[in-house]
Structures are given as structure tokens and as C-alpha cells.
Design an enzyme around this catalytic site. Structure first.
Site, PDB file in Angstrom:
ATOM      1  N   LYS A 103       1.259  -1.143  -0.346  1.00 14.50           N
ATOM      2  CA  LYS A 103      -0.095   0.263   0.005  1.00 14.50           C
ATOM      3  C   LYS A 103       0.410   1.110  -0.337  1.00 14.50           C
ATOM      4  O   LYS A 103       0.941   2.164  -0.742  1.00 14.50           O
ATOM      5  CB  LYS A 103      -0.978  -0.443   1.131  1.00 14.50           C
ATOM      6  CG  LYS A 103      -1.469   0.949   1.574  1.00 14.50           C
ATOM      7  CD  LYS A 103      -2.150   1.210   3.420  1.00 14.50           C
ATOM      8  CE  LYS A 103      -2.167   0.400   3.825  1.00 14.50           C
ATOM      9  NZ  LYS A 103      -1.009   1.525   4.852  1.00 14.50           N
TER      10      LYS A 103
ATOM     11  N   ARG B 128      -9.253   2.903   8.669  1.00 17.54           N
ATOM     12  CA  ARG B 128      -9.010   1.375   8.779  1.00 17.54           C
ATOM     13  C   ARG B 128      -9.784   1.136   8.939  1.00 17.54           C
ATOM     14  O   ARG B 128      -9.971  -0.755   9.654  1.00 17.54           O
ATOM     15  CB  ARG B 128      -7.439   1.551   9.270  1.00 17.54           C
ATOM     16  CG  ARG B 128      -6.512   0.841   8.410  1.00 17.54           C
ATOM     17  CD  ARG B 128      -5.293   0.796   9.774  1.00 17.54           C
ATOM     18  NE  ARG B 128      -4.378   0.022   9.151  1.00 17.54           N
ATOM     19  CZ  ARG B 128      -2.939   0.714   8.895  1.00 17.54           C
ATOM     20  NH1 ARG B 128      -3.004   1.996   9.316  1.00 17.54           N
ATOM     21  NH2 ARG B 128      -1.809   0.071   8.688  1.00 17.54           N
TER      22      ARG B 128
ATOM     23  N   ARG C 189      10.465  -6.974   4.690  1.00 20.59           N
ATOM     24  CA  ARG C 189      11.059  -5.032   4.041  1.00 20.59           C
ATOM     25  C   ARG C 189      11.860  -4.225   4.879  1.00 20.59           C
ATOM     26  O   ARG C 189      11.965  -4.384   6.017  1.00 20.59           O
ATOM     27  CB  ARG C 189       9.453  -4.918   4.833  1.00 20.59           C
ATOM     28  CG  ARG C 189       8.884  -3.266   5.011  1.00 20.59           C
ATOM     29  CD  ARG C 189       7.928  -2.985   4.032  1.00 20.59           C
ATOM     30  NE  ARG C 189       7.486  -2.929   5.551  1.00 20.59           N
ATOM     31  CZ  ARG C 189       5.098  -2.755   6.159  1.00 20.59           C
ATOM     32  NH1 ARG C 189       4.970  -2.245   5.057  1.00 20.59           N
ATOM     33  NH2 ARG C 189       5.344  -2.523   6.799  1.00 20.59           N
TER      34      ARG C 189
ATOM     35  N   ARG D 107      11.101  -1.893  10.446  1.00 26.70           N
ATOM     36  CA  ARG D 107      10.410  -0.916  11.424  1.00 26.70           C
ATOM     37  C   ARG D 107      10.490  -1.931  12.509  1.00 26.70           C
ATOM     38  O   ARG D 107      10.556  -3.290  12.693  1.00 26.70           O
ATOM     39  CB  ARG D 107       8.879  -1.178   9.795  1.00 26.70           C
ATOM     40  CG  ARG D 107       8.707  -0.131   9.789  1.00 26.70           C
ATOM     41  CD  ARG D 107       7.514   0.115   9.276  1.00 26.70           C
ATOM     42  NE  ARG D 107       6.141  -0.670   9.703  1.00 26.70           N
ATOM     43  CZ  ARG D 107       5.027  -0.391   9.010  1.00 26.70           C
ATOM     44  NH1 ARG D 107       5.410   0.726   7.534  1.00 26.70           N
ATOM     45  NH2 ARG D 107       3.538  -0.890   9.990  1.00 26.70           N
TER      46      ARG D 107
ATOM     47  N   ARG E 118      -1.115  -7.464  14.104  1.00 25.90           N
ATOM     48  CA  ARG E 118      -1.352  -6.254  12.843  1.00 25.90           C
ATOM     49  C   ARG E 118      -2.427  -6.956  11.143  1.00 25.90           C
ATOM     50  O   ARG E 118      -3.376  -6.472  10.981  1.00 25.90           O
ATOM     51  CB  ARG E 118      -0.348  -5.676  12.016  1.00 25.90           C
ATOM     52  CG  ARG E 118       0.585  -4.544  12.692  1.00 25.90           C
ATOM     53  CD  ARG E 118       1.744  -4.198  12.686  1.00 25.90           C
ATOM     54  NE  ARG E 118       1.965  -3.884  11.440  1.00 25.90           N
ATOM     55  CZ  ARG E 118       3.413  -4.272  10.894  1.00 25.90           C
ATOM     56  NH1 ARG E 118       4.016  -4.804  10.828  1.00 25.90           N
ATOM     57  NH2 ARG E 118       3.142  -3.782   9.949  1.00 25.90           N
TER      58      ARG E 118
HETATM   59  P1  AMP Z   1       1.240   1.299   8.828  1.00 27.51           P
HETATM   60  O1  AMP Z   1       2.455   1.880   8.907  1.00 27.51           O
HETATM   61  O2  AMP Z   1      -0.192   2.184   7.616  1.00 27.51           O
HETATM   62  O3  AMP Z   1       1.503  -0.121   9.402  1.00 27.51           O
HETATM   63  O4  AMP Z   1       0.737   1.554  10.575  1.00 27.51           O
HETATM   64  C1  AMP Z   1       1.449   1.317  11.440  1.00 27.51           C
HETATM   65  C2  AMP Z   1       0.819   1.741  12.875  1.00 27.51           C
HETATM   66  O5  AMP Z   1       0.023   2.524  12.672  1.00 27.51           O
HETATM   67  C3  AMP Z   1      -1.101   0.768  12.922  1.00 27.51           C
HETATM   68  O6  AMP Z   1      -0.087  -0.881  12.825  1.00 27.51           O
HETATM   69  C4  AMP Z   1      -1.569   1.065  13.986  1.00 27.51           C
HETATM   70  O7  AMP Z   1      -1.216   0.883  15.406  1.00 27.51           O
HETATM   71  C5  AMP Z   1      -1.291   2.459  13.953  1.00 27.51           C
HETATM   72  N1  AMP Z   1      -2.395   3.518  12.488  1.00 27.51           N
HETATM   73  C6  AMP Z   1      -2.009   3.452  10.980  1.00 27.51           C
HETATM   74  N2  AMP Z   1      -3.160   4.051  10.651  1.00 27.51           N
HETATM   75  C7  AMP Z   1      -3.997   3.510  11.221  1.00 27.51           C
HETATM   76  C8  AMP Z   1      -5.771   4.185  11.278  1.00 27.51           C
HETATM   77  N3  AMP Z   1      -6.318   4.793  10.037  1.00 27.51           N
HETATM   78  N4  AMP Z   1      -6.192   4.461  12.625  1.00 27.51           N
HETATM   79  C9  AMP Z   1      -5.648   3.576  14.237  1.00 27.51           C
HETATM   80  N5  AMP Z   1      -4.657   3.647  13.938  1.00 27.51           N
HETATM   81  C10 AMP Z   1      -3.495   3.433  12.597  1.00 27.51           C
END
Ligand code: AMP
Length: 220
Positions: free
Chosen positions: A14, A89, A128, A163, A174
Site C-alpha cells: 500500500k 481503517r 521489508r 520497522r 496487525r
Molecule cells: P502502517 O504504517 O500503515 O502499517 O500503520 C502502523 C500502525 O499505526 C498500525 O498498526 C496502527 O497501530 C497505527 N495506525 C495506522 N493507521 C491507523 C488508523 N487509520 N487508525 C488507527 N491507528 C492507525
């Protein structure tokens, strides 16, 4: 550019696709995960709370997310379009996003579903890596995303980093959150006739080509 929402499990690519789309259409890429990582590394109480949740793949509270995103969308660079990567989300966030866009006389026009199964996603997560300097993302397990030189950024030659939440245990949490909270959004956007499904097992370039052809449909 159309107002897009992504539905994608962790590691479906994404963020990579969002970056490619933004450089193609010259719109800002707003990664919600990156905005949260900035706060989480600030060392404040708020940052520590967010960090703890992110480590376990738990979603941050909606009220906080709305405050964070509205603040970002008010910046001048979003006036002529933007790509929000990582929001909404959950069902409640989808409704809040509709409200946010309505205030701007906008609406979600397309929902891109990047489909990837659990095993493939798990495999990818362990490969990653991203550049702590310029933010480019690589993956040693995905053709087309491997760095030219192992563990070194192609663009600025900085050593690549993993990460904190890209480990198997965190991935499982996740993925569970994704299935429970995010996947039901497919029904929400399906009812609005906005979903387009893309096989995320393809290479990043193939996925991108498909996205562009969807985005260009109907454009003269
Ligand atoms: P990502 O980098 O998109 O994989 O997001 C990493 C983490 O950030 C997720 O596992 C959540 O803990 C938090 N996060 C990301 N997007 C959201 C969202 N829309 N709402 C709440 N928490 C979020």
C-alpha cells in the site's frame, strides 16, 4: 486525481503504491503510519502511548486520528489533491472520513483493494526495509523492490532499517486487526459501488500499471 481509499493487509504494498501514485500525479503522500511514527518517537507521554499501541498493531483512538488527519489536510499542499494512505481503517473511521470530506465538498471516489493472503503477507513482512534518511521502502523478498546493493538505499546510499513492528509476532497482531477492523470496509465501499480489486501478488510495477489504468478510466 480521484479521491482514493486503500484496503490492504499489512505488506500488500500500500505504501509503495501510494508513493508511486503521488509522484505520478504530483500530489502529497500522507502516510498516517508515518505521521503516527513521528509522534511516537517524540519521547512525550502521548508518543509513548502511541508507540505501545503501534508495536501491537492496535488502532489508535478515532478522536486522535481525526485531529491528526484534519490538521494535516488543512495544510496548503493538500488544496489540489492528496493521497491519504492508512485511513480509514475501520467502519467508524470510514464514516468519519466521509464527514471530513463532506466539509471539503469532496467524497471517496474509488476504493482500491490490494488482495494478498496471510502466508504471502507474512513472508513479505520479514523482507521489508526502509531508508531512515529519505523514506524509500525496499523489500528483499519482492522482485522489483529489492535494493540494488543489499541493505543500502538505492537513492541516498544510507543503510536500510527494519520497522519495529515488522516482526512475525507483531505481524500476526496487525493481520488480526486488519481482518477484524478493516476488511469489513469492503462491504461498506462495495455497497457504494466503489471497490476495484487488484492482485497484490504481482510485482510492484504490475500493480502500479493496473492502478493507473483504473485511475485513467473515463479520462479523456
Ligand atoms: P502502517 O504504517 O500503515 O502499517 O500503520 C502502523 C500502525 O499505526 C498500525 O498498526 C496502527 O497501530 C497505527 N495506525 C495506522 N493507521 C491507523 C488508523 N487509520 N487508525 C488507527 N491507528 C492507525
Amino acid at each position: 486525481m480521484k479521491n482514493i481509499v486503500f484496503i490492504a493487509p499489512p505488506a500488500a504494498g500500500k505504501g509503495t503504491q501510494a508513493k508511486k501514485i503521488c509522484s505520478h500525479y504530483h500530489v502529497p503522500h500522507i502516510s498516517v503510519g508515518d505521521l503516527l511514527r513521528e509522534v511516537s518517537s517524540s519521547g512525550t507521554e502521548e508518543g509513548k502511548n502511541i508507540d505501545e499501541k503501534m508495536k501491537h498493531g492496535i488502532l489508535i483512538e478515532d478522536t486522535y486520528m481525526v485531529h491528526l488527519i484534519e490538521g494535516r489536510l488543512q495544510k496548503g499542499d493538500c488544496e489540489n489533491g492528496f493521497l491519504l494512505d492508512g485511513f480509514p481503517r475501520s467502519q467508524s473511521q470510514a464514516l468519519l472520513y466521509d464527514e471530513m470530506l463532506e466539509k471539503r465538498a469532496q467524497r471517496v471516489e474509488l476504493c482500491l483493494y490490494l488482495k494478498l493472503d496471510y502466508e504471502e503477507a507474512k513472508n513479505r513482512i520479514t523482507g521489508r526495509m526502509s531508508c531512515p534518511n529519505c523514506g524509500h521502502v525496499f523489500n528483499e523478498k519482492i522482485e522489483g523492490l529489492k535494493p540494488i546493493q543489499d541493505y543500502i538505499c538505492d537513492f541516498c546510499k544510507t543503510s536500510l532499517a527494519k520497522r519495529k513492528d515488522d516482526n512475525e509476532e507483531s505481524f500476526k497482531e496487525r493481520f488480526d486487526t486488519y481482518q477484524r477492523e478493516t476488511e469489513p470496509l469492503l462491504t461498506y465501499y462495495q455497497q457504494k459501488g466503489l471497490i476495484r480489486t487488484i492482485d497484490a501478488c504481482q510485482s510492484a510495477d504490475e500493480v502500479f500499471k493496473e492502478i493507473i489504468s483504473i485511475l485513467e478510466e473515463g479520462a479523456s
